[in-house]
Motif scaffolding. Structure first.
Motif, mmCIF file in Angstrom:
data_model
loop_
_atom_site.group_PDB
_atom_site.id
_atom_site.type_symbol
_atom_site.label_atom_id
_atom_site.label_comp_id
_atom_site.label_asym_id
_atom_site.label_seq_id
_atom_site.Cartn_x
_atom_site.Cartn_y
_atom_site.Cartn_z
ATOM 1 N N MET A 208 0.842 -1.194 0.000
ATOM 2 C CA MET A 208 0.000 0.000 0.000
ATOM 3 C C MET A 208 0.878 1.246 0.000
ATOM 4 S SD MET A 208 -1.312 -0.158 3.925
ATOM 5 C CE MET A 208 -0.148 -0.333 5.277
ATOM 6 N N VAL A 209 0.275 2.386 -0.326
ATOM 7 C CA VAL A 209 1.060 3.618 -0.400
ATOM 8 C C VAL A 209 1.035 4.411 0.894
ATOM 9 C CG1 VAL A 209 0.852 3.832 -2.901
ATOM 10 C CG2 VAL A 209 -0.866 4.909 -1.428
ATOM 11 N N GLY A 210 0.100 4.103 1.801
ATOM 12 C CA GLY A 210 0.067 4.848 3.044
ATOM 13 C C GLY A 210 -1.035 4.430 3.984
ATOM 14 N N TYR A 211 -1.102 5.146 5.103
ATOM 15 C CA TYR A 211 -2.124 4.927 6.126
ATOM 16 C C TYR A 211 -2.945 6.194 6.313
ATOM 17 C CZ TYR A 211 0.362 0.763 7.946
ATOM 18 O OH TYR A 211 0.950 -0.459 8.108
ATOM 19 N N LEU A 212 -4.138 6.018 6.870
ATOM 20 C CA LEU A 212 -4.937 7.125 7.383
ATOM 21 C C LEU A 212 -5.029 6.953 8.889
ATOM 22 C CD1 LEU A 212 -7.542 6.970 4.566
ATOM 23 C CD2 LEU A 212 -6.457 9.117 5.260
ATOM 24 N N GLN A 213 -4.559 7.947 9.609
ATOM 25 C CA GLN A 213 -4.564 7.859 11.063
ATOM 26 C C GLN A 213 -4.819 9.232 11.658
ATOM 27 O OE1 GLN A 213 -0.989 7.178 13.802
ATOM 28 N NE2 GLN A 213 -1.851 5.106 13.616
ATOM 29 N N GLY A 214 -5.733 9.292 12.607
ATOM 30 C CA GLY A 214 -6.031 10.556 13.260
ATOM 31 C C GLY A 214 -6.513 11.627 12.310
ATOM 32 N N GLY A 215 -7.186 11.203 11.251
ATOM 33 C CA GLY A 215 -7.710 12.171 10.288
ATOM 34 C C GLY A 215 -6.686 12.705 9.314
ATOM 35 N N LYS A 216 -5.501 12.096 9.259
ATOM 36 C CA LYS A 216 -4.452 12.566 8.355
ATOM 37 C C LYS A 216 -3.901 11.421 7.527
ATOM 38 C CE LYS A 216 -1.218 15.219 9.820
ATOM 39 N NZ LYS A 216 -0.073 15.722 10.614
ATOM 40 N N PRO A 217 -3.560 11.683 6.256
ATOM 41 C CA PRO A 217 -2.896 10.656 5.445
ATOM 42 C C PRO A 217 -1.386 10.680 5.672
ATOM 43 C CG PRO A 217 -3.397 12.551 4.078
ATOM 44 C CD PRO A 217 -3.912 12.873 5.455
ATOM 45 N N PHE A 218 -0.805 9.507 5.743
ATOM 46 C CA PHE A 218 0.642 9.354 5.838
ATOM 47 C C PHE A 218 1.094 8.492 4.665
ATOM 48 C CE2 PHE A 218 -0.800 10.286 10.085
ATOM 49 C CZ PHE A 218 0.189 11.099 10.626
ATOM 50 N N PHE A 219 1.879 9.081 3.764
ATOM 51 C CA PHE A 219 2.327 8.365 2.572
ATOM 52 C C PHE A 219 3.754 7.849 2.769
ATOM 53 C CE2 PHE A 219 -1.117 10.887 0.803
ATOM 54 C CZ PHE A 219 -1.722 9.981 -0.056
ATOM 55 N N TYR A 220 3.982 6.608 2.282
ATOM 56 C CA TYR A 220 5.280 5.971 2.456
ATOM 57 C C TYR A 220 5.939 5.557 1.147
ATOM 58 C CZ TYR A 220 4.130 5.969 7.364
ATOM 59 O OH TYR A 220 3.810 6.379 8.634
#
Length: 356
Positions: A208-220
């Motif tokens: 996957m390209v990222g996570y959604l956590q705490g209302g924010k996207p985190f891209f990796y």
């Protein structure tokens, strides 16, 4: 005098506070939700009904009202594009949806789009849009594995996350994304991997390209294949797509499916071969004959992961076949349809499979 000064100070403070609140509201992104039906808009007989429910019964406004928290993160509007279970998604539906997406994204007051969708063909719709959307603004496709009436329904949090993602500057220019189960996936590579569980959407090998956590996207990771504004495909004037079908390989398979699909008018065929796209002896002559009639043949694999090697399990140069690279058969079909709107030259089509 002191009282008057205090009143004046309080008035200034309250005025400034009201202005700050208003400014914050103005800064919210404008996200349009396009609803197409699916489980996320489904209902069951009881709160424990998670299979055997009825898909596509809840309208877009009801979906939005069920998640009032959305209004705190975006200025949301909704449109019901169509209301179907996604196993009934057609080429015509895709063209209608893509054209509407492009119209909306061309408007300065639309910052991103969320598309609610059934999970059965969600990955296909996402990849089609990834190839034909003509904007860098975020487009996020979202669904759910449990109907809206179920205990622990995953639709509301998935929709909330999708709106957050569609309104995020971090998602700009990343192509069409799929937001499910707190994860962000690229449209090209994601697939539904389980019939019923909430974590069904996976990008197994590439990730996957990222996570959604705490209302924010985190891209990796970034998506390296070209998409959206970088593609050569334009559906604005298309009312129909070329007929492309998939022929599935298995032990003891013959040539019946290939011959039937060609007879039914297929302009292109994706062969979902075993292993590295191998061609069974009973099927190969029918594929060769189809190519001689002008049908474009793409060698794909049913295994789900890995590169189909050109000139590996077949002499593709001699047969004038195309290989699918890492695309699944169902996604290879989409790219081949769009490719055939541009050319029938197999060398050029092979370039497209290595590009997109």
């Amino acid at each position: 005098m002191l009282f008057q000064k205090s009143k004046h100070t309080l008035f200034v403070f309250l005025f400034a506070l009201a202005g700050a609140v208003q400014a914050q509201a103005v800064k919210l992104p404008n996200v349009t939700i396009l609803a197409t039906g699916g489980t996320i808009a489904g209902t069951g007989a009881t709160s424990t009904t998670t299979v055997g429910y009825t898909a596509a019964t809840v309208g877009v406004q009801a979906l939005i009202q069920a998640v009032p928290e959305i209004t705190k993160v975006a200025n949301v509007s909704g449109e019901q594009v169509f209301q179907i279970a996604s196993e009934n998604m057609s080429n015509e539906h895709w063209l209608t949806l893509a054209k509407r997406v492009n119209v909306l994204l061309s408007q300065p007051n639309v910052d991103g789009i969320v598309i609610t969708h059934g999970t059965d063909t969600l990955e296909e719709t996402a990849y089609f849009l990834n190839l034909v959307v003509k904007s860098r603004k975020p487009v996020v496709v979202v669904g759910s594995m449990r109907p809206s009436t179920a205990l622990s329904a995953d639709g509301p949090i998935n929709l909330y996350n999708a709106v957050q993602l569609a309104g995020s500057q971090a998602a700009v220019g990343r192509g069409v994304l799929v937001a499910m189960n707190d994860q962000i996936h690229a449209a090209r590579d994601v697939t539904k991997s389980n019939t019923t569980t909430a974590d069904t959407f996976r990008t197994a090998e590439l990730g996957m390209v990222g996570y959604l956590q705490g209302g924010k996207p985190f891209f990796y990771r970034d998506v390296t294949r070209k998409h959206t504004v970088e593609t050569e495909f334009d559906v604005s004037k298309l009312d129909v797509l070329p007929q492309v079908d998939v022929a599935y390989a298995y032990a003891n398979v013959g040539d019946v499916a290939v011959k039937a699909l060609v007879a039914a008018g297929a302009k292109g065929l994706v062969h979902a071969g075993v292993g590295n796209g191998s061609l069974p002896a009973k099927t190969k002559p029918a594929l060769v004959a189809a190519r001689e009639k002008g049908v474009v043949i793409v060698r794909s694999a049913r295994v789900g992961q890995g590169i189909v090697a050109r000139n590996g399990e077949a002499n593709d140069d001699q047969l004038d076949f195309v290989v699918s690279d890492t695309l699944s058969p169902q996604k290879a079909r989409i790219l081949l349809m769009l490719a055939l709107t541009k050319t029938s030259d197999t060398k050029d089509i092979q370039r497209m499979f290595y590009t997109y």
